[in-house]
Design a protein around this motif. Sequence first.
Motif, PDB file in Angstrom:
ATOM      1  N   THR A 128       1.574  -1.444   0.158  1.00  0.00           N
ATOM      2  CA  THR A 128      -0.053  -0.353   0.013  1.00  0.00           C
ATOM      3  C   THR A 128       0.692   1.533   0.147  1.00  0.00           C
ATOM      4  O   THR A 128       0.337   2.217   0.223  1.00  0.00           O
ATOM      5  CB  THR A 128      -1.103   0.258   1.264  1.00  0.00           C
ATOM      6  OG1 THR A 128      -0.483   0.478   2.265  1.00  0.00           O
ATOM      7  CG2 THR A 128      -1.707  -0.884   1.450  1.00  0.00           C
ATOM      8  N   GLY A 129       2.046   0.806  -0.308  1.00  0.00           N
ATOM      9  CA  GLY A 129       3.343   2.126  -0.455  1.00  0.00           C
ATOM     10  C   GLY A 129       2.874   3.121  -1.276  1.00  0.00           C
ATOM     11  O   GLY A 129       2.772   4.106  -0.360  1.00  0.00           O
ATOM     12  N   ARG A 130       2.088   3.433  -1.937  1.00  0.00           N
ATOM     13  CA  ARG A 130       1.540   4.395  -3.895  1.00  0.00           C
ATOM     14  C   ARG A 130       0.212   4.614  -2.819  1.00  0.00           C
ATOM     15  O   ARG A 130       0.577   5.990  -2.967  1.00  0.00           O
ATOM     16  CB  ARG A 130       1.400   4.104  -4.627  1.00  0.00           C
ATOM     17  CG  ARG A 130       2.799   3.440  -5.323  1.00  0.00           C
ATOM     18  CD  ARG A 130       4.000   4.719  -5.834  1.00  0.00           C
ATOM     19  NE  ARG A 130       4.789   4.495  -4.492  1.00  0.00           N
ATOM     20  CZ  ARG A 130       5.582   5.908  -4.339  1.00  0.00           C
ATOM     21  NH1 ARG A 130       4.654   7.037  -4.852  1.00  0.00           N
ATOM     22  NH2 ARG A 130       6.047   5.956  -2.897  1.00  0.00           N
ATOM     23  N   PHE A 131      -0.844   3.908  -2.090  1.00  0.00           N
ATOM     24  CA  PHE A 131      -1.644   4.836  -1.812  1.00  0.00           C
ATOM     25  C   PHE A 131      -1.666   5.327  -0.673  1.00  0.00           C
ATOM     26  O   PHE A 131      -2.034   6.309  -0.282  1.00  0.00           O
ATOM     27  CB  PHE A 131      -2.986   2.900  -1.668  1.00  0.00           C
ATOM     28  CG  PHE A 131      -3.590   3.671  -1.217  1.00  0.00           C
ATOM     29  CD1 PHE A 131      -5.345   4.274  -2.143  1.00  0.00           C
ATOM     30  CD2 PHE A 131      -4.476   3.611   0.351  1.00  0.00           C
ATOM     31  CE1 PHE A 131      -6.676   4.772  -1.394  1.00  0.00           C
ATOM     32  CE2 PHE A 131      -5.753   4.333   0.929  1.00  0.00           C
ATOM     33  CZ  PHE A 131      -6.421   4.211  -0.027  1.00  0.00           C
ATOM     34  N   ASP A 132      -0.935   4.548   0.074  1.00  0.00           N
ATOM     35  CA  ASP A 132      -0.347   5.760   1.477  1.00  0.00           C
ATOM     36  C   ASP A 132      -0.071   6.985   0.905  1.00  0.00           C
ATOM     37  O   ASP A 132       0.162   7.435   1.695  1.00  0.00           O
ATOM     38  CB  ASP A 132       0.501   4.845   2.068  1.00  0.00           C
ATOM     39  CG  ASP A 132       0.071   3.369   2.852  1.00  0.00           C
ATOM     40  OD1 ASP A 132      -1.415   3.458   3.028  1.00  0.00           O
ATOM     41  OD2 ASP A 132       0.218   2.718   3.723  1.00  0.00           O
ATOM     42  N   ALA A 133       1.110   6.893  -0.207  1.00  0.00           N
ATOM     43  CA  ALA A 133       1.348   8.426  -0.718  1.00  0.00           C
ATOM     44  C   ALA A 133       0.147   8.948  -0.163  1.00  0.00           C
ATOM     45  O   ALA A 133       0.297  10.491  -0.065  1.00  0.00           O
ATOM     46  CB  ALA A 133       2.312   8.156  -1.216  1.00  0.00           C
ATOM     47  N   GLY A 178      -9.275   1.609  -2.465  1.00  0.00           N
ATOM     48  CA  GLY A 178      -8.531   1.987  -0.759  1.00  0.00           C
ATOM     49  C   GLY A 178     -10.038   1.276  -0.158  1.00  0.00           C
ATOM     50  O   GLY A 178     -10.032   0.613   1.316  1.00  0.00           O
ATOM     51  N   ARG A 197     -10.062   0.987   3.969  1.00  0.00           N
ATOM     52  CA  ARG A 197      -9.797   2.124   4.078  1.00  0.00           C
ATOM     53  C   ARG A 197      -9.566   3.790   3.223  1.00  0.00           C
ATOM     54  O   ARG A 197      -8.561   3.779   1.902  1.00  0.00           O
ATOM     55  CB  ARG A 197      -8.495   2.400   4.705  1.00  0.00           C
ATOM     56  CG  ARG A 197      -7.509   2.136   4.469  1.00  0.00           C
ATOM     57  CD  ARG A 197      -6.263   2.245   5.150  1.00  0.00           C
ATOM     58  NE  ARG A 197      -4.806   1.515   5.037  1.00  0.00           N
ATOM     59  CZ  ARG A 197      -4.173   2.287   3.580  1.00  0.00           C
ATOM     60  NH1 ARG A 197      -3.815   3.309   3.750  1.00  0.00           N
ATOM     61  NH2 ARG A 197      -3.084   1.626   3.707  1.00  0.00           N
ATOM     62  N   ALA A 233      -3.128   9.191  -0.142  1.00  0.00           N
ATOM     63  CA  ALA A 233      -3.908   9.616   1.335  1.00  0.00           C
ATOM     64  C   ALA A 233      -2.916  10.479   1.717  1.00  0.00           C
ATOM     65  O   ALA A 233      -3.943  11.676   2.339  1.00  0.00           O
ATOM     66  CB  ALA A 233      -3.689   8.283   2.050  1.00  0.00           C
ATOM     67  N   ASN A 234      -2.084  10.030   2.205  1.00  0.00           N
ATOM     68  CA  ASN A 234      -0.763  11.657   2.831  1.00  0.00           C
ATOM     69  C   ASN A 234      -0.935  13.049   1.777  1.00  0.00           C
ATOM     70  O   ASN A 234      -1.093  13.848   2.719  1.00  0.00           O
ATOM     71  CB  ASN A 234       0.163  10.943   3.508  1.00  0.00           C
ATOM     72  CG  ASN A 234       0.652   9.944   4.625  1.00  0.00           C
ATOM     73  OD1 ASN A 234      -0.050  10.194   5.137  1.00  0.00           O
ATOM     74  ND2 ASN A 234       1.201   9.179   4.239  1.00  0.00           N
TER      75      ASN A 234
END
Length: 710
Positions: free
Chosen positions: A303-308, A345, A351, A310-311
């Motif tokens: 989920t690295g790209r999704f987390d980026a 997500g 999420r 989201a931030n």
Amino acid sequence: MLRDALLPYWPTALKRKRGEAANSWWDEAVSEWTGADAKELTEESATAILKDWLTFARHGARTHTNLHERVGIDRKRLARLASARHNEAPSPEELSRLSAATGYPVSDVVVQASLFLYRPIVYESASLESLAACKITSRPALKVWLKTVRTRGRSGRLTQAQLAARIGKSQTSVVAWEGPDLYRMPKLKDITAIAAACSVPEPLIEFDMRSYAASNTDEGPHLQVASTLSEEILETGLLLSRRFHASKHAERNANIFRARYGGRGDDESTLQAIGEAHGLTRERIRQIVDRQLSFLPVITLKTGRFDALANACLELGSVTVSAAEERFRYLLGGNLSLQGASDYGREVLGRPLPIQFVQVRNGDSIVIAGDFPLWFQAAITQSKAIIRHCGAAQLNLAWALTMRQYQGWIPPDQFRQVIAHAPGFDWIDDDEAWFWFGPEGSANRLVKRAIEILTFAKRPLDIEIIYGGLTRYARTRDSDVSEDAGVWPPMEVVQKLLAKSPALVCQQGDDFRLAAEGIDLNAKHGVAESILAELQLRGGLAARSELHQALVVGRGMNPISFSMALARSPLLRQVDRSVFAIRGWPISAARLTEAQHRVGNMVGPLINFKEVDVTGSGDVSWVNTLSGSSMVNLYAGVPSKALLHLSEGQYATNGASLTLTGCRMVGLIRLVIASGGVPGALYRTTVNARARTAKVEIIGRQDSDDEGLE
């Protein structure tokens, strides 16, 4: 023996083999597991023994539900323990709990296999000198060794963060290396660095770490590190497809998965569009995606790209969707939309992105950053419905309607705080009781009607004149949100609302005019506009009978539509009984008198023609026709012009008494009938308000042969 323990759960076909063939088959199976001697156990054979035992145990416990809860093992770990694609095996403690929960016995060979894999646990009580000749034969043994030397090494007890700092690695890596449920293992150079940092001898590794890692990784040879979320979604599709679909369809199904979540654009994300692109039916596409989603609990997703993304969304603010997608294109990748990323997500990762999508009238949708309650969109929808009808939303009404749609309690203070984040939100009054979403936030009938009033008025108008037209329109306008609740903005709120509209200009505090001239008056051709055209020909004022003759009789206009337009149009105002004028136009005294003389009169051979005569002595007289219906309901109407000279009350006549109430004369029809009146008879009524007397006389009979008469 293990054979005897497994026999109750053995396949039916094997149970039927009672002879030597069955015994020899079992011996070959155990020999394949353990070799000639139990001492020849390997990690592969020990893992196979434990997984086969777990298969039979789960088979015997099929009548039980929620086995993972009974055993106290995470659902995902239990799935990995039973899966042939993972090399994880249950520990002795987990074997004991599984046996107790399923009622399936644990044989000696199963215990030996478990101890073979987890025998390094005894290191925790062993001396450091005994670790010098340590031999590690499996992944679980390596993970136990790592924790033992970190906590009991000659360098003293080290935390995971301290050990990571000494060997130059991240704390996350150390946690993953020691985690029994995680696949990651340190490299040989990392093991050497750990032994040196803990001041213990380097262990002897007796299993192939490279082959083990290759057999347990979820990444195929074609997977690369994802640089965008679109590639990350494709990677997730590949993981699911390679694991649960035929290998020849893996890439195709991975592309289907990405397209379903907007990887090729929102227009290409429907089942129909994806099916046409791959030559499959929309139902088959749905089955493929559902199958992929059903196995999400047993794999670990990146989920690295999704987390980026989201931030990054947390600092977005309030912008249009197109602007946000252009800004985050380097994170989204390809044609992936923000809506598709949020759907991915929510449905796959559990999420969604911390943003809300809000539809804007006649414009691009707005995206708002932040984690809002589930009822936020319902609050905007209900508020827009109120604004569409009333021009402005009353806070308490919007709060109540939102709870009705949400079907749950919402604290009033929380509603006030959250609704203020809606796009274009603006308080209208100083008390913060009425709000709107700006001129472009939603449709606004109140502002539109005000513009129409000023368009036909051709001059600035006072707020009282405008408000009179708006309330005339609102009284007859159906609405599910405001009429039922009885909430309509007061004149002060409407004045401030119109002052905020860019289409109007407020001058001298309470007068309004159009901001732009040259508005096409012929843009609409409805019933109200036809009435206005006739009024303009008559100086802006006319009696209802004149308009009826010109439009209903002359042009064939629907009489119901005609009556409704006169009753509800905000462009008209009623200046006298049955006398109408254009709102905002000056009234001519001569034209008003002329219209009043035509009240109750219609040009042409119409039945019940009433001409009102007024004498200097105060006599008011008119002629009526006695109709069959009036003889039944005994109703006798009084012309509007006559009512201008009469007052309600009792009037004496021929030994009887007539009563004027409202617009009717009670007792008049009975008196006409008593005087010899028959259907079609013409009679004159003379009333004197000063003397309070009335007189009725039969003057003849209406000629039924005349054209237009009954």
